[in-house]
Design an enzyme around this catalytic site. Sequence first.
Site, PDB file in Angstrom:
ATOM      1  N   SER A   1      -4.967  -2.913   4.076  1.00  0.00           N
ATOM      2  CA  SER A   1      -4.246  -3.469   2.935  1.00  0.00           C
ATOM      3  C   SER A   1      -3.213  -4.444   3.467  1.00  0.00           C
ATOM      4  O   SER A   1      -2.771  -4.327   4.618  1.00  0.00           O
ATOM      5  CB  SER A   1      -3.541  -2.350   2.154  1.00  0.00           C
ATOM      6  OG  SER A   1      -2.581  -2.884   1.250  1.00  0.00           O
TER       7      SER A   1
ATOM      8  N   TYR B   1       1.969   4.886   1.352  1.00  0.00           N
ATOM      9  CA  TYR B   1       0.739   4.101   1.356  1.00  0.00           C
ATOM     10  C   TYR B   1       0.732   3.112   2.519  1.00  0.00           C
ATOM     11  O   TYR B   1      -0.270   2.988   3.238  1.00  0.00           O
ATOM     12  CB  TYR B   1       0.612   3.360   0.025  1.00  0.00           C
ATOM     13  CG  TYR B   1      -0.646   2.541  -0.103  1.00  0.00           C
ATOM     14  CD1 TYR B   1      -1.874   3.152  -0.294  1.00  0.00           C
ATOM     15  CD2 TYR B   1      -0.601   1.145  -0.040  1.00  0.00           C
ATOM     16  CE1 TYR B   1      -3.039   2.409  -0.420  1.00  0.00           C
ATOM     17  CE2 TYR B   1      -1.755   0.395  -0.162  1.00  0.00           C
ATOM     18  CZ  TYR B   1      -2.971   1.026  -0.361  1.00  0.00           C
ATOM     19  OH  TYR B   1      -4.115   0.277  -0.468  1.00  0.00           O
TER      20      TYR B   1
END
Length: 255
Positions: A139, A152
């Site tokens: 990501s 995350y």
Amino acid sequence: MKFSLKNKIAIVTGGGSGIGKAITEAFVEQGAIVHILEINPEAAEKLASELNTEREAVTVHTCDITDGEKVATVIQKIPKVDILINNAGIAHIGNLENTAGEDLDRLYQVNIKGTYNCMHACIAKMKKNRNGVIINMASIAASVGISDRFAYSMTKGAVLTMTYSVAKDYVQEGIRCNSISPARIHTPFVDGFLSKNYPGQEKEMFGKLSATQPIGRMGEPEEVANLAVYLCSDEASFITGTDFPIDGGFIKLNG
């Protein structure tokens, strides 16, 4: 045909929805045989029935990727693995103070341990054939600071560095390992998030989230899938140990 995956055997975790679904569809279109690993297989089974019209291109396995023994058992039944797409993952919103230890553990188990479990179960098969491609879904949160993504970002940073390590350790075995780092992609998860947190304001908030990308919109799952097709094809045979942001300019143009 350029970017052909004909007769390649691919594993796609979380291949029944969102980006994973788009990757499965694109791989089948390019001739691959896809094995989907899903903890909740209903959507994947529906997808398989839609794609298995002309040939048996998709097989669905019910599998919790956090369970290393279960992952190993499922993958052992697959005779050969040419491609592994570590796509399954979960998200979390929160900073250091409001991220509970239980949240951290849950994200670790899925995003980090799950990625490890699948690579660990596949690597011997790839070494035996002296050939293989691994794509880990990282990501942009692994590379730049994003508000309220503490846990995350931690997990995706680990995915990114695992990618570099595996690429380094197995390059002489004919195995390539890269990662893809999406920014905001318009998936059912986004729509569900907006419906839950901004009822009646979905359209307005969707526009605001889209505007955070310099290109002015969210990405589409198919765009990520197209990149995955290229990276897994023979045309990308000189590429390993690299992260590929697909972010509408987010990383480089937001400074």
